[in-house]
Design a protein around this motif. Structure first.
Motif, PDB file in Angstrom:
ATOM      1  N   MET A   1       0.723  -1.254  -0.070  1.00 12.12           N
ATOM      2  CA  MET A   1       0.149   0.400   0.083  1.00 12.12           C
ATOM      3  C   MET A   1       0.934   1.286   0.298  1.00 12.12           C
ATOM      4  O   MET A   1       1.625   1.258   0.570  1.00 12.12           O
ATOM      5  CB  MET A   1      -0.915  -0.040   1.326  1.00 12.12           C
ATOM      6  CG  MET A   1      -1.853   1.059   1.610  1.00 12.12           C
ATOM      7  SD  MET A   1      -3.597   0.834   2.851  1.00 12.12           S
ATOM      8  CE  MET A   1      -3.800  -0.100   1.324  1.00 12.12           C
ATOM      9  N   GLU A   2       0.535   2.162  -1.157  1.00 13.09           N
ATOM     10  CA  GLU A   2       1.453   3.100  -1.146  1.00 13.09           C
ATOM     11  C   GLU A   2       0.996   4.392   0.405  1.00 13.09           C
ATOM     12  O   GLU A   2      -0.099   4.847   0.068  1.00 13.09           O
ATOM     13  CB  GLU A   2       1.264   4.214  -1.706  1.00 13.09           C
ATOM     14  CG  GLU A   2       2.247   3.399  -3.976  1.00 13.09           C
ATOM     15  CD  GLU A   2       3.519   3.048  -3.509  1.00 13.09           C
ATOM     16  OE1 GLU A   2       3.634   4.439  -3.299  1.00 13.09           O
ATOM     17  OE2 GLU A   2       4.282   2.343  -3.639  1.00 13.09           O
ATOM     18  N   PRO A   3       2.354   4.716   0.366  1.00  9.76           N
ATOM     19  CA  PRO A   3       1.790   5.635   1.733  1.00  9.76           C
ATOM     20  C   PRO A   3       1.268   6.927   0.493  1.00  9.76           C
ATOM     21  O   PRO A   3       1.341   7.303  -0.254  1.00  9.76           O
ATOM     22  CB  PRO A   3       3.563   6.222   1.837  1.00  9.76           C
ATOM     23  CG  PRO A   3       4.223   5.098   1.479  1.00  9.76           C
ATOM     24  CD  PRO A   3       3.257   4.851   0.413  1.00  9.76           C
ATOM     25  N   LYS A   4       1.033   7.858   1.594  1.00  6.86           N
ATOM     26  CA  LYS A   4      -0.087   8.905   1.693  1.00  6.86           C
ATOM     27  C   LYS A   4       1.075  10.288   2.001  1.00  6.86           C
ATOM     28  O   LYS A   4       1.400  10.231   3.420  1.00  6.86           O
ATOM     29  CB  LYS A   4      -1.306   9.031   1.504  1.00  6.86           C
ATOM     30  CG  LYS A   4      -2.131   8.404   0.623  1.00  6.86           C
ATOM     31  CD  LYS A   4      -3.488   8.537   0.854  1.00  6.86           C
ATOM     32  CE  LYS A   4      -4.330   7.358  -0.083  1.00  6.86           C
ATOM     33  NZ  LYS A   4      -5.924   7.668  -0.041  1.00  6.86           N
ATOM     34  N   PRO A 126      -2.970   3.241   4.300  1.00  7.83           N
ATOM     35  CA  PRO A 126      -1.428   3.572   3.828  1.00  7.83           C
ATOM     36  C   PRO A 126      -1.318   4.267   4.940  1.00  7.83           C
ATOM     37  O   PRO A 126      -1.747   5.276   5.707  1.00  7.83           O
ATOM     38  CB  PRO A 126      -2.084   4.447   2.969  1.00  7.83           C
ATOM     39  CG  PRO A 126      -3.457   4.713   1.982  1.00  7.83           C
ATOM     40  CD  PRO A 126      -3.784   4.136   3.830  1.00  7.83           C
TER      41      PRO A 126
END
Length: 171
Positions: A1-4, A126
């Motif tokens: 899951m890509e960080p934001k 995320p």
């Protein structure tokens, strides 16, 4: 899951203070402001998680100076820290005297939200990456607030075990 990044969840809302939101001191009702705080914080939590998010706790609401009918109120919120399915949302309330232009931090608040799936079960979210100095400061101090939150919740559960649900007139 890509960080934001924090700004992905940023919400800004400016409101005018109306007479029905004033108390007998002619300042804004705390409860009215708290409703606005919860609303923008909810939007930030949903923007970050992109799923249903519910308020798990209002960790703090610090009223730093009064808000009057001469003020506009700008609420700014964003996610400052995340766990597996929970997130801390910071809300900064800036009051601006509409006649002088003077701006001041009127209230700060931290709330915790939990992201839920369609079955109302916690879902992974995320991580968040701070960018600005303000965001970095809030992020680096978040673990201390999380520890305090956990202690307060345990104290609340303990206290609740001593409370009754019986109506006072049912002696």
């Amino acid at each position: 899951m890509e960080p934001k990044v924090c700004k992905d969840s940023r919400v800004t809302q400016t409101i005018l203070v109306f007479p029905n939101e004033l108390n007998h001191y002619q300042t804004m009702f705390g409860g009215s402001l708290m409703a606005h705080i919860d609303m923008v914080a909810t939007l930030s939590a949903i923007r970050h998680s992109r799923t249903t998010s519910v308020t798990a706790s209002t960790d703090s609401v610090d009223f730093l100076c009064p808000i009057t009918q001469n003020d506009s109120v700008c609420l700014e919120s964003y996610v400052t820290w995340t766990g597996k399915s929970s997130m801390e949302v910071f809300v900064k309330v800036v009051a601006e005297d509409l006649f002088t232009g003077e701006r001041r931090i009127a209230t700060t608040s931290f709330l915790t939200f939990v992201a839920l799936d369609k079955n109302k079960k916690p879902v992974q979210i995320p991580q968040v990456i701070p960018e600005t100095e303000e965001e970095k400061k809030l992020h680096e101090t978040a673990l201390d607030r999380a520890k305090m939150r956990k202690l307060r919740k345990e104290e609340s559960k303990n206290l609740a075990s001593h409370l009754t649900t019986k109506k006072y007139w049912d002696n």
